[in-house]
Design an enzyme around this catalytic site. Structure first.
Site, PDB file in Angstrom:
ATOM      1  N   LYS A 162      22.500  50.327  20.284  1.00  0.00           N
ATOM      2  CA  LYS A 162      22.638  50.909  21.630  1.00  0.00           C
ATOM      3  C   LYS A 162      23.781  50.224  22.393  1.00  0.00           C
ATOM      4  O   LYS A 162      24.783  49.882  21.791  1.00  0.00           O
ATOM      5  CB  LYS A 162      21.301  50.842  22.380  1.00  0.00           C
ATOM      6  N   GLU A 204      11.794  60.450  16.189  1.00  0.00           N
ATOM      7  CA  GLU A 204      11.603  59.388  17.176  1.00  0.00           C
ATOM      8  C   GLU A 204      10.850  59.950  18.377  1.00  0.00           C
ATOM      9  O   GLU A 204      11.464  60.517  19.290  1.00  0.00           O
ATOM     10  CB  GLU A 204      12.957  58.853  17.643  1.00  0.00           C
ATOM     11  N   SER A 252       9.783  51.705  18.405  1.00  0.00           N
ATOM     12  CA  SER A 252       9.047  50.443  18.370  1.00  0.00           C
ATOM     13  C   SER A 252       8.688  49.976  16.960  1.00  0.00           C
ATOM     14  O   SER A 252       7.601  49.446  16.723  1.00  0.00           O
ATOM     15  CB  SER A 252       7.800  50.527  19.254  1.00  0.00           C
ATOM     16  N   HIS A 278      20.339  61.413  19.774  1.00  0.00           N
ATOM     17  CA  HIS A 278      19.318  60.427  20.163  1.00  0.00           C
ATOM     18  C   HIS A 278      18.689  60.844  21.491  1.00  0.00           C
ATOM     19  O   HIS A 278      19.368  61.400  22.358  1.00  0.00           O
ATOM     20  CB  HIS A 278      19.960  59.045  20.283  1.00  0.00           C
ATOM     21  N   ASN A 291      20.071  50.576  15.398  1.00  0.00           N
ATOM     22  CA  ASN A 291      20.762  51.218  16.518  1.00  0.00           C
ATOM     23  C   ASN A 291      20.891  50.183  17.625  1.00  0.00           C
ATOM     24  O   ASN A 291      19.926  49.912  18.335  1.00  0.00           O
ATOM     25  CB  ASN A 291      19.941  52.434  16.975  1.00  0.00           C
ATOM     26  N   GLY A 329      11.311  52.003  22.628  1.00  0.00           N
ATOM     27  CA  GLY A 329      11.466  50.883  23.555  1.00  0.00           C
ATOM     28  C   GLY A 329      10.221  50.566  24.361  1.00  0.00           C
ATOM     29  O   GLY A 329      10.292  49.842  25.351  1.00  0.00           O
ATOM     30  N   GLU A 379      17.985  59.265  24.071  1.00  0.00           N
ATOM     31  CA  GLU A 379      18.665  58.747  25.271  1.00  0.00           C
ATOM     32  C   GLU A 379      19.877  59.595  25.623  1.00  0.00           C
ATOM     33  O   GLU A 379      20.192  59.778  26.798  1.00  0.00           O
ATOM     34  CB  GLU A 379      19.035  57.267  25.063  1.00  0.00           C
TER      35      GLU A 379
END
Ligand code: PGA
Length: 257
Positions: A11, A168, A214, A96, A9, A174, A98
């Site tokens: 991003k 996730e 991560s 996702h 991904n 991250g 985010e």
């Protein structure tokens, strides 16, 4: 034989030229891979067509990072299922964290996107995961159950057979702090159980459940060795050829055991 899927991904990273370079580098390193390991690259929309061209004929797949649920119309700024298919996508990341955190994504819109993607014969990678606070308050199971249930409303078994789920945990994305293999395995087993209850044992056992948060070359092996972890959704470490290759190779080692 076990199947493993590793998706990168990217991003909001990589200009078109950079995307082509990374995709070409990866395909040249990853050709002739074990057929049980599927690799998917998910660049930003602007680089989809270029990456599609760079990976053509290599066995590496293309995915988008989001998709709208309508086929066409007055939806400024949105991209439809047939548009991403036209750009060469076979997969699409949906829901996702985010998107949920910064762009108002909720389970109901996740579900609309999933159904539209399936209708267009795309494979949705549906993301679920609890926040740190939810984990600390012992709500992980309830959050996952709700996200999985609401995100997959009105799917039939045929559709479910094309869905990939990514667990996730938000606190692991991250942050450099991955879930332990045991923590991840626990949630993956919960998800497989939920799918089994709703869609039956055979759909559940062939479902690919990816872990994300991560993932690095150094922890991928022990995560992928868990019985219910069928792959990885990789953010930061997918932006460099060395680290992404390392994670894919950890997958190859697991299926070759
Ligand atoms: P990360 O991101 O690998 O950088 O933690 C994973 C993701 O957001 O999909």
């Amino acid at each position: 034989m076990r199947q493993i899927l590793v998706a990168g991904n990217w991003k909001m990273h990589k200009l078109i030229g950079e995307a082509r370079q990374l995709a070409s580098e990866l395909t040249s390193r990853l050709t002739g891979l074990n057929a049980s390991v599927t690799v998917v690259l998910c660049p930003p929309f602007t680089a989809l067509a270029e990456v599609a061209d760079a990976i053509a004929g290599t066995g590496v797949f293309l995915g988008a990072q989001n998709v709208h649920w309508e086929e066409k119309g007055a939806y400024t700024g949105e991209v439809s299922p047939s548009m991403i298919k036209d750009a060469g996508c076979e997969y699409v990341i949906i829901g996702h964290s985010e998107r949920r955190q910064y762009f108002g994504e909720i389970d109901e819109t996740v579900n609309r996107r999933v159904r539209a993607a399936l209708h267009a014969k795309l494979k949705p990678i549906v993301c679920v995961g609890e926040s740190e606070r939810q984990r600390d308050q012992g709500q992980t199971e309830a959050v996952i159950i709700e996200q999985v249930r609401k995100g997959l409303v009105d799917l039939n078994a045929e559709g479910m057979g094309h869905v990939v789920i990514a667990y996730e945990p938000v606190w692991a994305i991250g942050t450099g702090k991955n879930a332990t293999p045991q923590q991840a395995q626990e949630v993956h087993a919960l998800i497989r159980g939920l799918i089994s209850n709703t869609f039956g044992e055979s759909i559940a056992s062939s479902l690919l459940i990816l872990y994300g948060g991560s993932v690095k070359p150094g922890n991928a092996g022990e995560l992928l060795a868990q019985p219910d972890i069928d792959g990885a959704l990789v953010g930061g470490a997918s932006l460099e050829a060395d680290s992404f290759e390392g994670i894919v190779r950890a997958g190859v080692a697991v299926v070759s055991e």
